[in-house]
Design a protein around this motif. Structure first.
Motif, PDB file in Angstrom:
ATOM      1  N   PRO A  31       0.826  -1.153   0.094  1.00  0.00           N
ATOM      2  CA  PRO A  31       0.083   0.148  -0.095  1.00  0.00           C
ATOM      3  C   PRO A  31       1.003   1.239  -0.247  1.00  0.00           C
ATOM      4  O   PRO A  31       0.447   2.144   0.596  1.00  0.00           O
ATOM      5  N   ILE A  32       1.959   1.554  -0.654  1.00  0.00           N
ATOM      6  CA  ILE A  32       2.700   2.190  -0.749  1.00  0.00           C
ATOM      7  C   ILE A  32       3.438   2.672  -2.261  1.00  0.00           C
ATOM      8  O   ILE A  32       3.684   1.294  -2.762  1.00  0.00           O
ATOM      9  N   GLU A  33       3.513   3.935  -2.689  1.00  0.00           N
ATOM     10  CA  GLU A  33       4.368   4.004  -4.091  1.00  0.00           C
ATOM     11  C   GLU A  33       5.492   3.602  -4.101  1.00  0.00           C
ATOM     12  O   GLU A  33       6.311   3.814  -3.222  1.00  0.00           O
ATOM     13  N   ALA A  34       6.109   2.998  -5.183  1.00  0.00           N
ATOM     14  CA  ALA A  34       7.454   2.481  -5.176  1.00  0.00           C
ATOM     15  C   ALA A  34       8.458   3.810  -4.998  1.00  0.00           C
ATOM     16  O   ALA A  34       9.592   3.419  -4.261  1.00  0.00           O
ATOM     17  N   ASP A  35       8.118   4.845  -5.349  1.00  0.00           N
ATOM     18  CA  ASP A  35       8.940   6.003  -5.442  1.00  0.00           C
ATOM     19  C   ASP A  35       9.151   6.511  -4.001  1.00  0.00           C
ATOM     20  O   ASP A  35      10.067   7.615  -3.630  1.00  0.00           O
TER      21      ASP A  35
END
Length: 94
Positions: A31-35
């Motif tokens: 639940p987190i963006e890769a960047d």
């Protein structure tokens, strides 16, 4: 080694780290963006809070995407994005 060579190596490393982050974020459905994943952020414990099942998925993702297999003797690899990228670079250089 020229400054251009160093710059190209830095770009290649950034691309590798970004690709590993994308694979982990998407492949594990985080639940987190890769960047937003830091290169030195711990993957387990207080970091991304991954578990042992996630380890198996990461092994599979790295093998499928980079042709590099992580064995039971290589558990140090799971410290961070940087340690995974270091392992991939070392394995590719062999």
């Amino acid at each position: 080694m020229t400054a251009q060579d160093v710059a190209q190596q830095a770009i290649a490393r950034r691309e590798l780290n970004d690709r590993v982050k994308e694979l982990i974020a998407e492949g594990l459905g985080l639940p987190i963006e890769a960047d937003l994943i830091d290169d030195d952020q711990p993957l387990f414990g207080r970091g991304l809070e991954l578990d042992s099942l996630d380890t198996l998925e990461i092994v599979s993702l790295i093998d499928e995407n980079f042709g590099v297999y992580i064995t039971d003797d290589d558990t140090f690899v799971f410290g961070s994005i940087n340690t995974i990228a270091d392992f991939i670079e070392t394995a590719r250089a062999r």
